[in-house]
Design a protein around this motif. Structure first.
Motif, mmCIF file in Angstrom:
data_model
loop_
_atom_site.group_PDB
_atom_site.id
_atom_site.type_symbol
_atom_site.label_atom_id
_atom_site.label_comp_id
_atom_site.label_asym_id
_atom_site.label_seq_id
_atom_site.Cartn_x
_atom_site.Cartn_y
_atom_site.Cartn_z
ATOM 1 N N THR A 1 -12.741 -1.967 8.109
ATOM 2 C CA THR A 1 -12.621 -3.107 9.136
ATOM 3 C C THR A 1 -13.334 -4.069 9.959
ATOM 4 O OG1 THR A 1 -9.815 -3.456 8.224
ATOM 5 C CG2 THR A 1 -11.312 -4.930 9.740
ATOM 6 N N SER B 1 -12.330 7.737 7.307
ATOM 7 C CA SER B 1 -11.173 8.266 7.407
ATOM 8 C C SER B 1 -11.662 8.795 8.477
ATOM 9 C CB SER B 1 -12.240 10.488 6.993
ATOM 10 O OG SER B 1 -10.799 11.119 7.825
ATOM 11 N N SER C 1 -3.303 1.635 10.994
ATOM 12 C CA SER C 1 -2.653 1.543 9.537
ATOM 13 C C SER C 1 -1.010 2.951 10.212
ATOM 14 C CB SER C 1 -2.940 2.031 8.707
ATOM 15 O OG SER C 1 -2.258 2.278 7.361
ATOM 16 N N TYR D 1 -10.618 -6.742 5.871
ATOM 17 C CA TYR D 1 -10.614 -5.039 4.892
ATOM 18 C C TYR D 1 -11.839 -5.399 4.397
ATOM 19 C CZ TYR D 1 -9.077 -1.429 3.077
ATOM 20 O OH TYR D 1 -8.834 -0.236 2.477
ATOM 21 N N PHE E 1 0.627 -1.175 0.081
ATOM 22 C CA PHE E 1 0.067 -0.104 -0.251
ATOM 23 C C PHE E 1 0.982 1.117 0.051
ATOM 24 C CE2 PHE E 1 -2.706 -3.415 1.559
ATOM 25 C CZ PHE E 1 -3.707 -2.527 0.783
ATOM 26 N N LYS F 1 -0.692 4.533 -1.822
ATOM 27 C CA LYS F 1 -1.351 5.362 -1.176
ATOM 28 C C LYS F 1 -0.894 5.781 -0.123
ATOM 29 C CE LYS F 1 -4.971 2.973 -2.491
ATOM 30 N NZ LYS F 1 -6.239 2.853 -3.564
ATOM 31 N N ASP G 1 -7.821 -4.935 -2.997
ATOM 32 C CA ASP G 1 -7.221 -3.953 -1.652
ATOM 33 C C ASP G 1 -8.030 -4.604 -0.558
ATOM 34 O OD1 ASP G 1 -5.820 -2.136 -2.765
ATOM 35 O OD2 ASP G 1 -6.929 -0.620 -3.168
ATOM 36 N N PRO H 1 -3.355 -1.282 4.979
ATOM 37 C CA PRO H 1 -3.955 0.075 4.064
ATOM 38 C C PRO H 1 -4.667 1.191 4.508
ATOM 39 C CG PRO H 1 -5.540 -1.691 4.039
ATOM 40 C CD PRO H 1 -4.375 -2.273 5.044
ATOM 41 N N ILE H 2 -4.467 2.655 4.315
ATOM 42 C CA ILE H 2 -4.808 3.706 5.110
ATOM 43 C C ILE H 2 -6.281 3.319 5.603
ATOM 44 C CG2 ILE H 2 -4.668 6.289 4.908
ATOM 45 C CD1 ILE H 2 -1.906 5.510 3.656
ATOM 46 N N GLY H 3 -6.645 4.666 6.252
ATOM 47 C CA GLY H 3 -8.735 4.332 6.689
ATOM 48 C C GLY H 3 -8.922 2.938 6.440
ATOM 49 N N SER H 4 -8.050 1.419 6.901
ATOM 50 C CA SER H 4 -8.803 0.790 6.945
ATOM 51 C C SER H 4 -9.379 0.313 8.675
ATOM 52 C CB SER H 4 -7.263 -0.584 7.279
ATOM 53 O OG SER H 4 -6.581 -0.295 7.606
ATOM 54 N N SER I 1 -11.869 2.903 2.145
ATOM 55 C CA SER I 1 -11.158 3.732 3.365
ATOM 56 C C SER I 1 -12.338 4.151 3.848
ATOM 57 C CB SER I 1 -10.117 4.136 2.352
ATOM 58 O OG SER I 1 -9.622 5.005 2.984
#
Length: 323
Positions: free
Chosen positions: A280, A198, A108, A192, A58, A61, A307, A101-104, A196
């Protein structure tokens, strides 16, 4: 004379924040049962000038400018704190292997932050023969950096990722997090979706105040859960793993959440919830067969794109460690 190699590489595991019943005060680190590493690692090596390189599933990203990368910010913050104590500046370069992964909802940013601070502290120990910061001070620094991303300081991802196991945040500066007993027979299925969410947005969607009944239920559940862990009462612990704070609001951000929960409960899940801010989700089971059945359904129906992924895990007791 051979030059000493001070290179230090640290791995920090993924984590479940909140664990349903413990909003902002409870977290658990994850270790896949197939012995794969679910988390990020950071390497610190000798260099005349600071630089940051990145790779991993990732990495694409991440912010294109390394100045905006949280690992660079960790380096700058660590350096500032060192200099304030009268230590010499570190001359290093860093590398981030980004597998989360970001925002998972898997911690992260926390994983990158924890691995970075731990690696920098261990590198300092090699070069100067002493760690600069003790465990509690380092954890506080990790929480402060995490707060820059989420909008508020909380430790439910950085603490379990750093310390391992299941952690309860104390609210005390002298000992920020406490390790709780772990029910090691449980399996944790983490999935997951590939989307994503935030953390800041997921926090903004929550009410600014709660009813007296919800507040009392939250306190009772957390107290009973902690007591049941110490007593090794699995049934009682599972019975109070209900989110009365965030889930009813945040599940609107997670397609197929209700369907996933229904399947998990029908297939002997002890509990099902949102990991951190989502997307997730996690299910707790007592048997591997049940965990495999739930994982298979989630892989087919909850994952939304390439992803996404799922793992059957145990609680990671080791926490952050050098590789």
């Amino acid at each position: 004379m051979l030059k000493t190699d001070n290179t230090t590489k640290a791995f920090a595991p993924a984590s479940i924040g909140n664990v349903s019943l413990g909003f902002d005060v409870l977290g658990a680190a994850l270790a896949p049962i197939d012995n794969s590493l679910l988390g990020d690692w950071v390497e610190v090596a000798d260099a005349e000038q600071f630089s940051l390189s990145c790779d991993g599933r990732f990495a694409h990203k991440l912010p294109p400018n390394s100045v905006d990368n949280i690992v660079t910010q960790c380096y700058e913050y660590f350096q500032k704190k060192r200099l304030a104590l009268g230590y010499k500046a570190l001359k290093v370069k860093m590398h981030l292997h980004k597998d989360l992964p970001i925002g998972s909802g898997l911690g992260s940013s926390a994983s990158s932050i924890v691995a970075a601070f731990y690696a920098l502290n261990q590198y300092s120990a090699k070069v100067f023969e002493a760690e600069v910061f003790d465990k509690n001070t380092l954890l506080k620094m990790m929480g402060e950096l995490e707060g820059q991303i989420s909008g508020s300081i909380h430790y439910d991802n950085v603490a379990p990722s750093y310390l391992g196991g299941m952690t309860l945040m104390s609210g005390q500066d002298t000992q920020i997090a406490l390790n709780l007993p772990v029910l090691d027979k449980w399996y944790w299925v983490a999935c997951y979706s590939g989307l994503s969410v935030s953390t800041a947005k997921a926090r903004a969607i929550l009410p600014t105040s709660y009813s007296m009944s919800d507040t009392l239920q939250f306190g009772r559940q957390l107290a009973v859960f902690v007591d049941s862990l110490h007593k090794r009462d699995e049934a009682l612990a599972a019975s109070v793993m209900i989110d009365v704070i965030a889930e009813q609001h945040r599940k609107a951000l997670l397609p197929y959440f209700d369907e996933a929960r229904a399947f998990a409960i029908q297939n002997q899940a002890l509990s099902f919830g949102i990991s951190g801010s989502g997307p997730t989700v996690f299910a707790v089971t007592k048997t591997l067969e049940s965990a495999q059945s739930i994982q298979s359904w989630l892989a087919q129906h909850y994952i939304q794109n390439e992803d996404g992924f799922s793992h059957i895990c145990k609680i990671d007791q080791a926490g952050t460690r050098t590789l």
